[in-house]
Design an enzyme around this catalytic site. Structure first.
Site, PDB file in Angstrom:
ATOM      1  N   HIS A 123     -22.376 -18.977  -3.111  1.00  0.00           N
ATOM      2  CA  HIS A 123     -22.973 -19.484  -1.873  1.00  0.00           C
ATOM      3  C   HIS A 123     -21.940 -19.314  -0.766  1.00  0.00           C
ATOM      4  O   HIS A 123     -20.758 -19.602  -0.952  1.00  0.00           O
ATOM      5  CB  HIS A 123     -23.343 -20.961  -2.043  1.00  0.00           C
ATOM      6  CG  HIS A 123     -23.757 -21.615  -0.763  1.00  0.00           C
ATOM      7  ND1 HIS A 123     -24.670 -21.043   0.103  1.00  0.00           N
ATOM      8  CD2 HIS A 123     -23.374 -22.786  -0.179  1.00  0.00           C
ATOM      9  CE1 HIS A 123     -24.830 -21.834   1.142  1.00  0.00           C
ATOM     10  NE2 HIS A 123     -24.047 -22.889   1.007  1.00  0.00           N
ATOM     11  N   ASN A 151     -23.400 -19.842   7.111  1.00  0.00           N
ATOM     12  CA  ASN A 151     -24.028 -20.508   5.963  1.00  0.00           C
ATOM     13  C   ASN A 151     -25.548 -20.478   6.158  1.00  0.00           C
ATOM     14  O   ASN A 151     -26.075 -21.170   7.029  1.00  0.00           O
ATOM     15  CB  ASN A 151     -23.510 -21.946   5.875  1.00  0.00           C
ATOM     16  CG  ASN A 151     -24.084 -22.715   4.694  1.00  0.00           C
ATOM     17  OD1 ASN A 151     -25.052 -22.282   4.081  1.00  0.00           O
ATOM     18  ND2 ASN A 151     -23.494 -23.856   4.400  1.00  0.00           N
ATOM     19  N   CYS A 155     -28.552 -26.059  -0.265  1.00  0.00           N
ATOM     20  CA  CYS A 155     -27.773 -24.819  -0.444  1.00  0.00           C
ATOM     21  C   CYS A 155     -27.758 -24.347  -1.889  1.00  0.00           C
ATOM     22  O   CYS A 155     -27.447 -23.181  -2.157  1.00  0.00           O
ATOM     23  CB  CYS A 155     -26.355 -24.998   0.074  1.00  0.00           C
ATOM     24  SG  CYS A 155     -26.315 -25.221   1.858  1.00  0.00           S
TER      25      CYS A 155
END
Ligand code: ACO
Length: 323
Positions: free
Chosen positions: A250, A280, A114
């Protein structure tokens, strides 16, 4: 004069299929209410059968080139941040290069889960500052739907597929933090935390594997590490959180996003939030949010932006950029 890596184009692509939280209610012991309240996610996009990470990445790259009004011939390099490349090799980046029809320059992938886009931006910035490239396409692209365990309610409701891209171009600045472009970077990792977030398979074990996460443990690390890295980057640029126009974080969990903004002393009116619509999307989430933020008229030329991300590794970091 100081060489700077300036963002001159941005674009994104999301697969057509939109999956609302309610779709999981028939197969899992979960509810739309639980997913919304614990993560902020309302829906996500999933790639169609046969649609791969490099397909999504190529479409996002074309959108960024169009936004910049830049010819493909002028691009020197492509950096793709992904943990879900089509094949073990070649890189997703060289597959994007071929699909775009680019036969010169160089292309490679960066894998930091990520945090991948922050790592990719840092690499692209270094290529430009060192004079190895004048124009770099930086792409974050993922198909995390391919590594979900659909029986694990604590992970499979959280992730989505998508891609976002930036074109970075070398420009001359004055060496001040009022210059456009990337002003500072901070990267970190600590491999001792591998077991908090990993895929239990890979080439060397001859398995594919699924994502495994101790979500509440990752959560505990997230807010503190994200606020710290964002403040470190700002300090390196000679700036403070008072100077920030937008945090583009993020997009893993609205509670992490809110907690980080609060720790930095900033209100949610300074944060670009897309987690409700995308879930996500790992390395794709920051460029997706930058692209959506620009489309919505939030992000404007000259704005000071801090991007920050944490993910498997653990790996985390931040980039300060004047848009
Ligand atoms: N529906 C209903 N209940 C659920 C679900 C679900 N989908 N998932 C978990 N639960 C249950 C759990 O079983 C647990 O039940 P128990 O108390 O009976 O054991 C309860 O809900 C609470 O679970 P927690 O994991 O403690 O819930 P939490 O509030 O921490 O939220 C979440 C979970 C959303 C995963 C959160 O911890 C999180 O967002 N963590 C960080 C994720 C992240 O940032 N990852 C890094 C990036 S990802 C990458 O790098 C690939």
């Amino acid at each position: 004069m100081t060489r700077r890596a300036v963002v001159t184009g941005v674009g994104h692509y999301l697969p057509e299929r939109v999956v609302p939280n309610s779709e999981f209610e028939s197969t899992l012991d979960t509810t739309d209410e639980w997913i919304r309240s614990r993560s902020g996610i309302e829906r996500r996009h999933f790639a169609a059968e046969g649609e791969t990470t490099s397909d999504l990445a190529t479409k996002a790259a074309r959108a960024a080139l169009e936004d910049a009004g830049c010819d493909l011939d002028a691009v020197d390099a492509i950096v793709v941040a992904t943990s879900t490349a089509d094949l073990t090799f070649p890189s997703a980046a060289t597959m994007v290069q071929a699909r775009l029809g680019m036969t010169s320059g160089f292309a490679f992938d960066v894998q930091a889960v990520c945090a991948g886009f922050v790592y990719a931006l840092s690499n692209a910035n270094a290529l430009i500052l060192s004079g190895q490239a004048d124009r770099v396409l930086v792409i974050g692209a993922e198909t995390f739907s391919r590594i979900m365990d659909w029986t694990d309610r604590s992970t499979c409701v959280l992730f989505g597929d998508g891609a976002g891209a930036l074109l970075l171009e070398a420009q001359e600045g004055e060496g001040r933090n009022t210059d456009r472009g990337i002003l500072a970077v901070d990267l970190n990792s600590d491999g001792r935390y591998k077991d908090l977030l990993y895929v239990d398979g890979g080439v060397s074990t001859q398995t594919t594997g699924h994502l495994r996460m101790q979500g509440n443990q990752v959560f505990r690390h997230a807010v503190e590490k994200l606020a710290k890295t964002a403040n470190t980057s700002l300090e390196r640029a000679g700036l403070t959180s008072d100077d920030v126009d937008w945090i583009v974080p993020h997009q893993a969990n609205i509670r992490i996003i809110q907690g980080t903004a609060k720790k930095m002393g900033l209100g949610m009116d300074k944060v670009v939030v897309t987690v409700q619509d995308h879930g996500n999307t790992s390395a794709a989430s920051i460029p997706l949010a930058l692209s959506v933020g620009k489309q919505k008229g939030q992000i404007k030329s000259g704005d000071l932006i801090v991007t920050e991300a944490i993910g498997g590794g653990l790996a985390w970091g931040s980039v300060v950029v004047r848009w």
